[in-house]
Scaffold this active site. Sequence first.
Site, PDB file in Angstrom:
ATOM      1  CD  GLU A 126      -2.386  -0.735   2.504  1.00 27.06           C
ATOM      2  OE1 GLU A 126      -3.603  -2.175   2.742  1.00 27.06           O
ATOM      3  OE2 GLU A 126      -2.161  -1.133   3.883  1.00 27.06           O
ATOM      4  CB  CYS A 164       2.804   7.442   3.489  1.00 25.76           C
ATOM      5  SG  CYS A 164       3.079   6.096   4.713  1.00 25.76           S
ATOM      6  CB  CYS A 172       7.111  -5.572   9.237  1.00 27.89           C
ATOM      7  SG  CYS A 172       8.372  -3.958  10.433  1.00 27.89           S
ATOM      8  CB  CYS A 211       6.422  -2.640  16.895  1.00 24.77           C
ATOM      9  SG  CYS A 211       8.239  -1.746  16.075  1.00 24.77           S
ATOM     10  CB  CYS A 214       2.459  -1.452  14.543  1.00 25.42           C
ATOM     11  SG  CYS A 214       3.064  -0.946  12.554  1.00 25.42           S
ATOM     12  CB  CYS A 269       0.620   5.616  11.767  1.00 23.44           C
ATOM     13  SG  CYS A 269       0.741   7.166  11.524  1.00 23.44           S
TER      14      CYS A 269
HETATM   15  N1  SAH Z   1      10.081   0.338  10.863  1.00 22.66           N
HETATM   16  C1  SAH Z   1       9.547   2.267  10.424  1.00 22.66           C
HETATM   17  C2  SAH Z   1       8.221   2.707   9.666  1.00 22.66           C
HETATM   18  C3  SAH Z   1       7.266   2.509   9.696  1.00 22.66           C
HETATM   19  S1  SAH Z   1       6.894   4.393   9.864  1.00 22.66           S
HETATM   20  C4  SAH Z   1       9.395   2.497  11.698  1.00 22.66           C
HETATM   21  O1  SAH Z   1       8.224   1.614  12.798  1.00 22.66           O
HETATM   22  O2  SAH Z   1       9.340   4.180  11.892  1.00 22.66           O
HETATM   23  C5  SAH Z   1       4.925   3.782  11.110  1.00 22.66           C
HETATM   24  C6  SAH Z   1       5.173   4.482  11.976  1.00 22.66           C
HETATM   25  O3  SAH Z   1       4.226   4.811  13.398  1.00 22.66           O
HETATM   26  C7  SAH Z   1       6.626   4.547  13.334  1.00 22.66           C
HETATM   27  O4  SAH Z   1       6.504   5.666  13.976  1.00 22.66           O
HETATM   28  C8  SAH Z   1       4.909   3.922  14.271  1.00 22.66           C
HETATM   29  O5  SAH Z   1       5.760   3.505  15.546  1.00 22.66           O
HETATM   30  C9  SAH Z   1       3.971   3.987  14.093  1.00 22.66           C
HETATM   31  N2  SAH Z   1       3.025   3.653  14.580  1.00 22.66           N
HETATM   32  C10 SAH Z   1       2.600   2.144  14.519  1.00 22.66           C
HETATM   33  N3  SAH Z   1       1.230   1.977  15.008  1.00 22.66           N
HETATM   34  C11 SAH Z   1       0.516   2.096  15.362  1.00 22.66           C
HETATM   35  C12 SAH Z   1      -0.925   3.416  15.477  1.00 22.66           C
HETATM   36  N4  SAH Z   1      -1.448   2.086  15.480  1.00 22.66           N
HETATM   37  N5  SAH Z   1      -0.999   4.316  16.285  1.00 22.66           N
HETATM   38  C13 SAH Z   1      -0.495   5.427  15.751  1.00 22.66           C
HETATM   39  N6  SAH Z   1       1.508   5.141  15.309  1.00 22.66           N
HETATM   40  C14 SAH Z   1       1.625   4.643  15.323  1.00 22.66           C
END
Ligand code: SAH
Length: 379
Positions: free
Chosen positions: A99, A112, A119, A123, A126, A341
């Site tokens: 996406e 984006c 991945c 985390c 996520c 995000c």
């Molecule tokens: N793997 C990289 C690129 C992905 S960016 C990274 O982690 O930086 C995606 C961003 O969204 C990251 O900063 C992550 O911490 C954030 N994120 C993940 N799940 C989320 C959620 N449910 N709500 C808000 N931010 C989230």
Amino acid sequence: MPHFTGPDGRIDIKSLELPEIEAALQGMGSERFRALQVYKWLWQRGVTSFDEMTNVAKPVRALLGERFYIPWLTTLAVQKSIDGTHKFLWQTEDGHRIESVLIPDDERMTLCVSTQVGCAMACSFCLTGDLGLRRNLRPSEIANQPLQVRQALEAQFRISNVVMMGMGEPLHNVDNLIPALRIYLDEQALNFSHRKITVSTVGLIPQMQKLADALPVNLAVSLNATTEEQRRQVMPITRKYSMMALLDACRDLPLPNMKRITFEYVMMAGFNDSMDDAARLAKLMRGIKSKVNLIPYNENPDREIRRPGDARVRQFQHYLVHHGIQASVRVTRGRDISAACGQLGKAPERSDVTPGEKVAVVRIRREGEGYDASFLPDP
Ligand code: SAH
């Protein structure tokens, strides 16, 4: 570097950098400078066949077509959020889904981009992590996303910024990311300014250094916690690279003039949103050319995690700003189409735009949205 090939064994020409195309053309008995013409057809005109390259001699076109092919992402759906955000759902040649999310705001039109299918970072908060890592995207797949969105947009719209914040950990795929970014930055190709490109990472230290040595793009680090123990709980990568080692690496990173590292901080109610966290975060930022981007958690049915109230988010931001830290709050966009995000990888099957139809991006502002910008104190 080994070449990427398609189903019939031909080489993916869009995963090659210009010097490699030059070498190939020379090998075919064609002049080196023809490579630039081919490269421009691929990245500026976005052609889908060698036959469209009308200033390249026919026999050379034929030879190119024997050895190479021009890869393309299949558009499965384009979903439109009530706030003007668009999510592009693509299918790769081997049937994976990825996406890209286009986010218009008052000054910018940010794309984006995804860098992996799934991945590996796992985390806990996520959703993309739930997929695990299926595979790395190739340079051509990383660079076709902005090209194909450009082609889908009505002529008056331009992508102004690119963030590597879609599916995947970009630096876990740094060997394909760097050639892809060269295509983004090359003025003969996608022609983005390095100021408009941001790579976001969980903090893979050696790869951060590798990227910084290779290219001058902006860096964002997902910090999300203020103590080692807290970060270990939600970001397993902390076991490999401690938070302190990460922050030291950030402090030492050779940053080009004027560049600051963005620290993303996903705020989760009752977990990392206390005023003690704010105080610790302000301390952690000392000595780092940084700015903090607070991201109120996007809730979803698969997690118990809650988003803090707006008042708490503001108070947290206020604290940082009053302690000399530049801090902004990311406005949630595209939540109704699972484009926000941490939501990528969970695509419902519907399309608001027929594939092939041009996309007009209209930003619709909702009541009460955007408090962050108006709240930001004068510098
Ligand atoms: N793997 C990289 C690129 C992905 S960016 C990274 O982690 O930086 C995606 C961003 O969204 C990251 O900063 C992550 O911490 C954030 N994120 C993940 N799940 C989320 C959620 N449910 N709500 C808000 N931010 C989230």
